[in-house]
Design a protein around this motif. Structure first.
Motif, PDB file in Angstrom:
ATOM      1  N   LEU B 477     -16.034   2.616  -9.041  1.00 13.07           N
ATOM      2  CA  LEU B 477     -14.931   1.874  -9.661  1.00 13.07           C
ATOM      3  C   LEU B 477     -14.306   2.712 -10.785  1.00 13.07           C
ATOM      4  O   LEU B 477     -13.080   2.772 -10.934  1.00 13.07           O
ATOM      5  CB  LEU B 477     -15.485   0.556 -10.210  1.00 13.07           C
ATOM      6  CG  LEU B 477     -14.553  -0.632 -10.253  1.00 13.07           C
ATOM      7  CD1 LEU B 477     -14.031  -0.953  -8.866  1.00 13.07           C
ATOM      8  CD2 LEU B 477     -15.300  -1.846 -10.827  1.00 13.07           C
ATOM      9  N   ALA B 478     -15.166   3.360 -11.569  1.00 17.23           N
ATOM     10  CA  ALA B 478     -14.682   4.190 -12.682  1.00 17.23           C
ATOM     11  C   ALA B 478     -13.833   5.338 -12.143  1.00 17.23           C
ATOM     12  O   ALA B 478     -12.763   5.636 -12.668  1.00 17.23           O
ATOM     13  CB  ALA B 478     -15.861   4.717 -13.487  1.00 17.23           C
ATOM     14  N   LEU B 479     -14.316   5.952 -11.072  1.00 11.86           N
ATOM     15  CA  LEU B 479     -13.590   7.069 -10.459  1.00 11.86           C
ATOM     16  C   LEU B 479     -12.228   6.592  -9.960  1.00 11.86           C
ATOM     17  O   LEU B 479     -11.195   7.223 -10.172  1.00 11.86           O
ATOM     18  CB  LEU B 479     -14.419   7.641  -9.303  1.00 11.86           C
ATOM     19  CG  LEU B 479     -13.910   8.957  -8.727  1.00 11.86           C
ATOM     20  CD1 LEU B 479     -14.136  10.083  -9.723  1.00 11.86           C
ATOM     21  CD2 LEU B 479     -14.605   9.271  -7.405  1.00 11.86           C
ATOM     22  N   LEU B 480     -12.246   5.427  -9.332  1.00 13.37           N
ATOM     23  CA  LEU B 480     -11.022   4.843  -8.797  1.00 13.37           C
ATOM     24  C   LEU B 480     -10.030   4.576  -9.926  1.00 13.37           C
ATOM     25  O   LEU B 480      -8.846   4.919  -9.838  1.00 13.37           O
ATOM     26  CB  LEU B 480     -11.370   3.533  -8.075  1.00 13.37           C
ATOM     27  CG  LEU B 480     -10.294   2.972  -7.157  1.00 13.37           C
ATOM     28  CD1 LEU B 480     -10.200   3.830  -5.910  1.00 13.37           C
ATOM     29  CD2 LEU B 480     -10.636   1.531  -6.783  1.00 13.37           C
ATOM     30  N   ALA B 481     -10.526   3.989 -11.016  1.00 17.73           N
ATOM     31  CA  ALA B 481      -9.652   3.645 -12.139  1.00 17.73           C
ATOM     32  C   ALA B 481      -9.065   4.900 -12.764  1.00 17.73           C
ATOM     33  O   ALA B 481      -7.966   4.893 -13.300  1.00 17.73           O
ATOM     34  CB  ALA B 481     -10.424   2.845 -13.181  1.00 17.73           C
ATOM     35  N   LEU B 482      -9.816   5.995 -12.693  1.00 14.12           N
ATOM     36  CA  LEU B 482      -9.369   7.236 -13.310  1.00 14.12           C
ATOM     37  C   LEU B 482      -8.353   7.954 -12.424  1.00 14.12           C
ATOM     38  O   LEU B 482      -7.363   8.495 -12.899  1.00 14.12           O
ATOM     39  CB  LEU B 482     -10.591   8.139 -13.546  1.00 14.12           C
ATOM     40  CG  LEU B 482     -10.432   9.242 -14.578  1.00 14.12           C
ATOM     41  CD1 LEU B 482     -10.156   8.635 -15.944  1.00 14.12           C
ATOM     42  CD2 LEU B 482     -11.696  10.088 -14.630  1.00 14.12           C
ATOM     43  N   VAL B 483      -8.598   7.951 -11.115  1.00 13.44           N
ATOM     44  CA  VAL B 483      -7.799   8.758 -10.193  1.00 13.44           C
ATOM     45  C   VAL B 483      -6.610   7.990  -9.622  1.00 13.44           C
ATOM     46  O   VAL B 483      -5.512   8.529  -9.509  1.00 13.44           O
ATOM     47  CB  VAL B 483      -8.688   9.303  -9.048  1.00 13.44           C
ATOM     48  CG1 VAL B 483      -7.858  10.070  -8.042  1.00 13.44           C
ATOM     49  CG2 VAL B 483      -9.790  10.170  -9.621  1.00 13.44           C
ATOM     50  N   ALA B 484      -6.826   6.719  -9.298  1.00 13.90           N
ATOM     51  CA  ALA B 484      -5.803   5.953  -8.591  1.00 13.90           C
ATOM     52  C   ALA B 484      -4.428   5.972  -9.267  1.00 13.90           C
ATOM     53  O   ALA B 484      -3.420   6.198  -8.590  1.00 13.90           O
ATOM     54  CB  ALA B 484      -6.283   4.522  -8.369  1.00 13.90           C
ATOM     55  N   PRO B 485      -4.346   5.759 -10.598  1.00 11.53           N
ATOM     56  CA  PRO B 485      -3.013   5.736 -11.215  1.00 11.53           C
ATOM     57  C   PRO B 485      -2.266   7.053 -11.022  1.00 11.53           C
ATOM     58  O   PRO B 485      -1.068   7.065 -10.754  1.00 11.53           O
ATOM     59  CB  PRO B 485      -3.310   5.496 -12.693  1.00 11.53           C
ATOM     60  CG  PRO B 485      -4.667   4.884 -12.728  1.00 11.53           C
ATOM     61  CD  PRO B 485      -5.404   5.455 -11.555  1.00 11.53           C
ATOM     62  N   HIS B 486      -2.984   8.187 -11.132  1.00  8.69           N
ATOM     63  CA  HIS B 486      -2.333   9.489 -10.965  1.00  8.69           C
ATOM     64  C   HIS B 486      -1.854   9.679  -9.523  1.00  8.69           C
ATOM     65  O   HIS B 486      -0.780  10.192  -9.270  1.00  8.69           O
ATOM     66  CB  HIS B 486      -3.306  10.610 -11.346  1.00  8.69           C
ATOM     67  CG  HIS B 486      -3.688  10.562 -12.773  1.00  8.69           C
ATOM     68  ND1 HIS B 486      -2.864  11.013 -13.776  1.00  8.69           N
ATOM     69  CD2 HIS B 486      -4.786  10.076 -13.383  1.00  8.69           C
ATOM     70  CE1 HIS B 486      -3.442  10.818 -14.942  1.00  8.69           C
ATOM     71  NE2 HIS B 486      -4.617  10.245 -14.734  1.00  8.69           N
ATOM     72  N   PHE B 487      -2.729   9.255  -8.611  1.00  5.46           N
ATOM     73  CA  PHE B 487      -2.421   9.339  -7.202  1.00  5.46           C
ATOM     74  C   PHE B 487      -1.141   8.553  -6.916  1.00  5.46           C
ATOM     75  O   PHE B 487      -0.228   9.004  -6.238  1.00  5.46           O
ATOM     76  CB  PHE B 487      -3.597   8.768  -6.418  1.00  5.46           C
ATOM     77  CG  PHE B 487      -3.627   9.188  -4.987  1.00  5.46           C
ATOM     78  CD1 PHE B 487      -3.806  10.529  -4.655  1.00  5.46           C
ATOM     79  CD2 PHE B 487      -3.480   8.253  -3.971  1.00  5.46           C
ATOM     80  CE1 PHE B 487      -3.848  10.922  -3.341  1.00  5.46           C
ATOM     81  CE2 PHE B 487      -3.492   8.650  -2.651  1.00  5.46           C
ATOM     82  CZ  PHE B 487      -3.679   9.983  -2.331  1.00  5.46           C
TER      83      PHE B 487
END
Lengths: 329, 503
Positions: B477-487
């Protein structure tokens, strides 16, 4: 500190008429012995064990009519080592003052390399003690303390033990048990938690193999069958506790988290005799026995000179085990 | 429905005129101490413990519960009006709340905080009533490895307060991490960065840092700019109450904040701050008005305020169901139980039903009282902003100093307060964001201790973080929250850039 406490008391007294005894605000003067206006110095925050000891003394001494007023001053920090220099320097020669302290402070002074030691005070009496308990989660394979020690000796890394902060009484007992069982104290896999709540949660959740803390911390969990008490660290069996002592379980260790009182330095012989009598009379009173029972403390008084010797012996013993644990140099 | 019948029994206990009076006294006292930084509910209840010798247990716990909930309300008031958080759980509230107050919407900020607290407190108390046994089972599954993963997730929230420059933001975060390391290390008992000062062995109190950076730093900054034109504080713009639009923007954050606050508060090592960070981050990501964040967005007040009150209710779950004190205040309330010879533990609901249900009922009543007490007060509070700046800021300094001294009566804390205040001033002057300092200071030590606890338990095996399902899920979830917005940005950007180029 004092003034704010009094403000709160006034506020409360206004709001709730008789909630707090008011007599303390109109203090009498110290005249003939023993002192009737007692000052208690608590080197810890309100609410903890030392603070509760002070407030229980206040309650009992007032009820017995031994004193007319009691002032409690809290100076928290670093296991009492922040308050101790202040008590020794600023309260010097005050025949009506007592500091609450105990085993935790002995350990903190060694571990923190505190410049002021308990030898700078005038030891008056040991009052109470709480035995520690060695517990395991209900699902644990360990049925006896001997089982546990065997596993601890075989591979300490497989049996993580939860307890309070490193170097505190829980950690000290873990070290003593490992050593007495023929293991290596430095290899104990000790998991320090910030207080009894998180540690208890880790034991209940089966996150660790065992836990060590004051018996009172675990008593209700044991009664409810969520934890098993393998042994307690008292020197003799307590009829109220359904568990052997460590000695009975074949581990020659006993340890009390004891609490006592110390007078400041620079007192005359008469002053020491007076304040000692005040405390000695208190521990003999039925009201004190009743208070200890309510709080779940064992009343284990040592009064006068032999208390000084006891504190010195404890200091030597704790220093040795902290060295074994690699926490004191 | 058994819980419902018991709760009605609890209301019968709590609704006696005498107990209502205790509740009123509690919430009033709680609000007052919440306003003062440093004087928290734990200390206040500890000082009131002697009343347990005189008053019957139900009345005492109704009083204590009132203080506990009241302090959470009071803490937001100074955060919003003076940028001086009274409690560490209201630090996030100051971010948007104070901006709103300066822009003339102080009344609305206070209202959304009060109503959000009421909604979250009530839902949280409902949670205690009906979900406590389930929640506590879930809470015990959390081990140190899972907590570490939760902290990592919370660290992602730093990105919401980084400001324009990542380097500056991360510098601020490092300052916070450093301040958090000061003191005796829990796992080894060794002092770190204490420079031989006994007073630093217990670490630096996060309230001292928050008040230093926000209140003292801000005051110095305002004073330094005073000659170049006045600070533009607008005491009031539009209605003092929330507008229809503000209601519409508040209700979802209230509910989401509650969903963060209650379960995390119920975790034995969860705390009240993390849900406020997570709520702020979520609101910033979900809002339709991202441009308002940092300038006074009401969602940024509504969400975190609901989160901290819901977590206050959550903390009571392990205390009442297992007898586990998971915050300083809960620990002191437990010692009050013991003064009555009542041993709180897994059997408390069975052995003392009258007391427990009376306490829960009084939480509902206390919440209503707090709302009734606080809403009319808003009109008076916002008048504070009409005080001329020099007088107001002088008052803030006095307030900050007294409150800090109140924490442990230590002169060292006062020196720290002003030293950190100067650091805060320099950060404002050179445009470094200040919130990451506080986030780093709170999360850093928690993450470190949980990491080391987890590794001690696993005998040094790092794979625990990926083999435990909870921990692995939280890290993902942390990884998703970190990467998803940039993606997301990458996906969107080309379409925006190309059409003009084609022209």
């Amino acid at each position: 500190m004092q003034s704010r406490r009094d403000i709160l008391r006034y506020g409360l007294a206004l709001g709730a008429a008789s909630a707090v005894p008011m007599s303390g605000l109109f203090a009498g003067r110290a005249e003939a012995a023993p002192p009737t206006d007692l000052k208690l110095f608590v080197p810890a925050a309100p609410g903890g064990g030392w603070d509760q000891t002070a407030r229980s003394m206040e309650q009992v001494l007032r009820a017995n009519g031994a004193v007319t007023s009691v002032q409690v001053t809290n100076v928290p920090g670093a296991g009492g080592t922040v308050g101790l220099p202040q008590f020794v320097n600023q309260w010097k020669g005050q025949g009506n003052a007592l500091m609450i302290g105990g085993m935790v402070m002995v350990g903190a002074i060694i571990a923190n390399k505190a410049p002021v030691k308990l030898t700078a005070t005038t030891p008056i009496a040991r009052l109470t003690g709480e035995a520690l308990a060695l517990v395991v989660p209900a699902e644990s394979p360990f049925k006896t303390a001997a089982d546990f020690v065997k596993a601890l000796k075989a591979d300490p890394s497989k049996v993580p033990i939860a307890g309070g902060s490193a170097g505190g009484s829980d950690h000290i007992l873990a070290g003593l048990i490992a050593k007495a069982g023929g293991g290596d104290a430095t290899k104990v896999s000790y998991v320090a938690f910030a207080g009894g709540g998180p540690a208890t949660a880790a034991i209940l959740g089966n996150q660790v193999a065992a836990g060590i803390s004051g018996y009172g911390e675990f008593a209700e969990q044991i009664k409810a069958g969520k934890m098993r008490c393998l042994a307690i660290s008292a020197d003799q069996r307590d009829p109220a506790i359904d568990a052997p002592t460590l000695r009975e379980a074949g581990i020659p260790v006993d340890l009390f988290n004891w609490r006592g009182v110390f007078a400041p330095p620079g007192l005359s012989k008469e002053q020491v005799a007076d304040i000692t009598k005040l405390v000695a009379d208190m521990v003999k009173s039925p009201a004190w026995a009743e208070m200890c029972k309510t709080k779940g403390w064992a009343s284990i008084p040592i009064v006068g000179d032999s208390y000084g010797e006891f504190v010195a012996a404890e200091t030597t013993r704790i220093e040795a085990i902290l060295k074994d644990l690699g926490l004191a140099g | 429905m058994e819980a419902f019948a018991s709760l009605m029994g609890g209301f019968a206990v709590a609704l006696t005129p005498e107990n209502l009076l205790w509740s009123l006294l509690g919430v009033t006292l709680g609000t007052a101490i919440g306003v003062l930084p440093g004087l928290g509910p734990g200390l206040t209840i500890a000082l009131l413990l002697p009343i347990t010798y005189k008053v019957d247990p139900t009345a005492a716990f109704i009083l204590f519960a009132g203080i506990y909930y009241g302090a959470m309300y009071g803490g937001s008031t100074t955060s919003i009006l003076l940028n001086t958080p009274g409690e560490s759980a209201t630090i996030v509230t100051a971010l948007e709340g104070n901006k709103m107050a300066r822009g003339g919407r102080g009344g609305a900020a206070l209202a959304t905080a009060a109503i959000g607290s009421f909604v979250a407190g009530t839902l949280g108390t409902l949670g205690i009533t009906f979900l406590a046994p389930m929640v506590v089972k879930f809470a015990l599954v959390f081990g140190p490895a899972d907590y570490f993963a939760l902290m990592i997730l919370a660290f992602v929230t730093v990105s919401a307060v980084l400001g324009s420059s990542a380097i500056r933001g991360l510098t601020s975060l490092s300052i916070g991490l450093f301040l958090g390391f000061v003191g005796v290390d829990l796992q080894t008992g060794q002092p770190r960065f204490t420079f031989g000062l006994l007073e630093l062995l217990d670490g630096i109190n996060v309230i001292v840092v928050a008040v230093g950076i926000f209140a003292v730093g801000e005051t110095l900054y305002v004073a330094s700019r005073y000659r170049y034109g006045r600070d533009e504080i607008v005491p009031l713009k539009g209605s003092i109450w929330m507008t229809k639009e503000e209601w519409r923007r508040s209700w979802k954050p209230w509910l989401r904040g509650t969903l963060f606050g209650f379960p995390i508060g119920a975790l034995p090592a969860g705390g009240a701050e993390i849900p406020t960070f997570l709520s702020y981050y979520t609101e910033k990501k979900l809002t339709k008005y991202p441009e308002e964040f940092g300038k006074g967005a009401i969602e940024g007040v509504a969400g975190p305020e609901a989160a901290n009150n819901a977590s206050a209710a959550g903390v009571l779950v392990p205390m009442l169901t297992l007898g586990l004190p998971t915050s300083a205040t809960a620990a002191i309330m437990l010692s009050a139980f013991q003064s009555y010879g009542i041993n709180p533990g897994p059997l408390l609901f069975q052995t003392q039903p009258q007391l427990v249900w009376g306490l829960i009922a009084s939480l509902f009543i206390g919440n209503v009282m707090l709302l009734v007490l606080n809403l009319p007060m808003i009109a008076i509070w916002v008048k504070m902003l009409k005080i001329p700046a020099p007088l107001l800021y002088a008052g803030v300094l006095v307030f900050a100093t007294i409150g800090t001294y109140g924490i442990s009566q230590s002169p060292v804390d006062l020196v720290l307060l002003y030293a950190i205040g100067f650091v805060g001033f320099a950060m404002r002057r050179y445009d470094f964001p200040t919130a990451p300092v506080i986030i780093g200071m709170i999360l850093g030590p928690m993450a470190e201790q949980n990491l080391r606890q987890a590794l001690t338990i696993s005998a040094g095996d790092w794979s625990v973080f990926f083999t435990r399902p909870l921990s692995a899920a939280l890290l993902a979830l942390a990884l998703l929250a970190l990467v998803a917005p940039h993606f997301w940005e990458l996906m969107k950007k080309p379409r925006l850039e190309h059409p003009p180029a084609a022209l």
